[in-house]
Design an enzyme around this catalytic site. Sequence first.
Site, PDB file in Angstrom:
ATOM      1  N   GLU A   1       0.739  -1.319   0.079  1.00 35.48           N
ATOM      2  CA  GLU A   1       0.059  -0.010  -0.083  1.00 35.48           C
ATOM      3  C   GLU A   1       0.861   1.337   0.104  1.00 35.48           C
ATOM      4  OE1 GLU A   1      -3.814   0.647   0.392  1.00 35.48           O
ATOM      5  OE2 GLU A   1      -2.799   2.105  -0.545  1.00 35.48           O
TER       6      GLU A   1
ATOM      7  N   ASP B   1       1.099   3.948  -2.975  1.00 34.48           N
ATOM      8  CA  ASP B   1       0.708   5.484  -2.918  1.00 34.48           C
ATOM      9  C   ASP B   1       1.660   6.396  -3.228  1.00 34.48           C
ATOM     10  OD1 ASP B   1      -1.436   4.256  -1.730  1.00 34.48           O
ATOM     11  OD2 ASP B   1      -1.284   4.723   0.309  1.00 34.48           O
TER      12      ASP B   1
ATOM     13  N   SER C   1      -7.317   2.099  -3.713  1.00 34.63           N
ATOM     14  CA  SER C   1      -6.087   2.693  -2.819  1.00 34.63           C
ATOM     15  C   SER C   1      -5.229   3.355  -3.947  1.00 34.63           C
ATOM     16  CB  SER C   1      -5.345   1.373  -2.631  1.00 34.63           C
ATOM     17  OG  SER C   1      -5.469   1.478  -1.098  1.00 34.63           O
TER      18      SER C   1
ATOM     19  N   ASP D   1     -16.728  12.268 -17.753  1.00 38.55           N
ATOM     20  CA  ASP D   1     -18.001  11.565 -17.208  1.00 38.55           C
ATOM     21  C   ASP D   1     -17.955  10.023 -17.290  1.00 38.55           C
ATOM     22  OD1 ASP D   1     -20.352  11.075 -15.814  1.00 38.55           O
ATOM     23  OD2 ASP D   1     -21.712  12.024 -17.319  1.00 38.55           O
ATOM     24  N   ILE D   2     -17.911   9.345 -16.332  1.00 38.16           N
ATOM     25  CA  ILE D   2     -17.794   7.804 -16.536  1.00 38.16           C
ATOM     26  C   ILE D   2     -19.388   7.252 -16.554  1.00 38.16           C
ATOM     27  CG2 ILE D   2     -16.844   5.451 -15.757  1.00 38.16           C
ATOM     28  CD1 ILE D   2     -14.779   7.816 -16.719  1.00 38.16           C
TER      29      ILE D   2
ATOM     30  N   GLY E   1     -23.626  12.169 -15.694  1.00 33.44           N
ATOM     31  CA  GLY E   1     -23.701  13.097 -14.533  1.00 33.44           C
ATOM     32  C   GLY E   1     -23.132  12.346 -13.267  1.00 33.44           C
TER      33      GLY E   1
END
Length: 613
Positions: free
Chosen positions: A311, A315, A531, A573-574, A592
Amino acid sequence: MRSQALRGLLLIVSCASFGGAWAVPARAYAHKVKESVAPPRGWVKHNPAPDHNIVLRIGLPQPNFSTLEKHLYEVSDPDHERYGAHLSKEEVEKLVAPHQESVDLVNEWLETHGIQENDLIRSPAKDWVTLRIPIRLAEKMLDTTYHVWKHTASGDAMVRTTSYSLPSHLHDHIEVVQPTTMFGRFKRSASTISWPEDSETTASLQNLPPIVDTVSGTKVDASCNSTITITCLQQLYNAVGFVPSSEGNSVGITGYLEEFANIQDLQSFYADQRPDALNSSFEFFSVKGLLTHHLPVGGLNDQTLSEAGAEAGLDVQFAFGLSHPIPATFYSTAGRPPFIPDVGTPTDTNEPYTDWLDFILSQSNPPLSISTSYGDDEQTVPESFARRACAGFAQLGARGVSLMFSSGDGGVGDNDPDPATQQCFTNDGRNVTRFLPSFPASCPYVTTVGGTTNIPEVAVSRFFSGGGFSDYFPRPDYQKKAVGDYLAALPKGTYEGLFNPNGRAFPDVAAQSDRFRIFLSGRPVLIGGTSASSPAFAGIVALLNDVRLANNQRPLGFLNPLLYSKGVSGFNDITIGHNSGCGTLGFNATAGWDPVTGLGTPNFGKLKELVIS
Ligand SMILES: *[C@@H]1O[C@H](CO)[C@@H](O)[C@H](O)[C@H]1NC(C)=O
Ligand SMILES: *[C@@H]1O[C@H](CO)[C@@H](O)[C@H](O)[C@H]1NC(C)=O
Ligand SMILES: *[C@@H]1O[C@H](CO)[C@@H](O)[C@H](O)[C@H]1NC(C)=O
Ligand SMILES: *[C@@H]1O[C@H](CO)[C@@H](O)[C@H](O)[C@H]1NC(C)=O
Ligand SMILES: *[C@@H]1O[C@H](CO)[C@@H](O)[C@H](O)[C@H]1NC(C)=O
């Protein structure tokens, strides 16, 4: 500030006899139950807690918090004349300070139990008091009995109670005492790791002709449809060739659960994907959890290559790889379950956000864009405590810090990305089926990042982008229109009773979240989870802050009021995919805002114009 606090703690530790506290008769105030929770799912009560010391954190009310919230919204609203007029550390502290009456009454109560001022650690605003005392004394003060509780599935153990009381005259002067009723199991959101073919190098993947992404209109290497690199994100999010140049910018990553970011892996990653960043690194802070072990140990930074955290590596590599050369910081915060009853010095703690908040709020210049990829199921964090942690995030926002959190990997369910083992029942004693939002994703003062995959981008489905509606926090004004439009289009009765249609809805935005190529313990791996999307988004925000600073404007601070207003046109927009969980298909990505991918993924090229206009 910090070192003073730690000296205070060491003092308590060395004061083993605790001044004969038990000899002092407590003044006879009638106790009244302050908080009571149903025995939590998955946890079984064992023996009464053995003798040991417990670090209690007492939260005094913040009577002016609504004023702070008003400031936060004004300085974060691009249409308000005070936009960007962030508050100073001292101004924020004044607005979260308790009434003197609360301080005095709590002091008096502590004194009746033999606890003196120099046994306490106070936050700068005096809204938190932390003290380390024998558990038997805590039981007397809170009129409760602590037990060892075990989490059946994981074997974790914690010392907790399901109910505690306070003298009735203190109910208005103490908001929360923990650890008492908190059964959270703090989790990272990196769910899926896979090992690419050894022969599969970034170069060999780039020998195919580029794809033109139909959503953003940008040109992306063909390899990006199977492996995400820094270059892929720069292409997809329209940031190719942008070079940060301003002074005073900064970006940060928080790490928990004993993870640290390996610097050698970071260099391998830079050599692979960001050669101009080679030899650059980040500043490391070990945050010493006041609530943690028998001594104040800090977060880990063991640079042993084989022990590196996936992690933390993910990051740091992506947030800092995207934002290079903006100065970068990694915070490792100690403290978490399990409590180990057989060992002489048991560990026992709350979720550690508040430890990190203590630390970061005491800093005069916190990073301007910070990402956290950890969370709990909201219902396992007592509401009183969730409110206080969320209020801590508001304080950072008011000071001009943008906070990103991953939305979770379990779709509408708990954070378990495996639908077979997901549990979607309430913890409130009713044990009814319900979608389970995550915290801090559900806090209205942070920006929550969901997950996409593929090109053109769709909602991720190898695990599912966390999303839904808070059961604790009402819907903030900035998203009323967007979320209202989404709900109005839902067929009547959809998932009725499974979610709170008036709650704070999340995620706010999304970014790629699967098959990120990182270096872990010396070798490349592919890793996925929301993550990945949160640090990626934080990297883009750091670049946007650069644009503002270079234009002599204040940093962006709390983002959401901007994102939901004039920011909307800066997002792709997905509209494909959904976030399964709890035995349902979850919500759909739609035109939207939607509770799967929020407003969509960033178009840096557009946003960089919007944020300075
Ligand atoms: C806090 O609120 C009270 C009224 O509610 C006000 O009189 C006081 O000035 C406020 N304090 C600060 C620091 O704004
Ligand atoms: C990317 O991969 C997805 C899933 O395999 C596929 O549906 C899509 O067509 C691919 N995109 C392109 C441009 O080839
Ligand atoms: C990194 O350091 C090495 C060894 O000192 C040097 O050869 C290389 O040019 C440096 N790379 C960058 C990008 O600064
Ligand atoms: C809650 O309900 C589920 C499904 O009916 C059941 O499997 C589970 O054992 C119940 N849990 C508790 C704590 O009652
Ligand atoms: C999602 O879309 C599918 C296909 O259009 C539809 O059948 C389903 O009802 C939608 N679900 C929700 C929760 O909107």
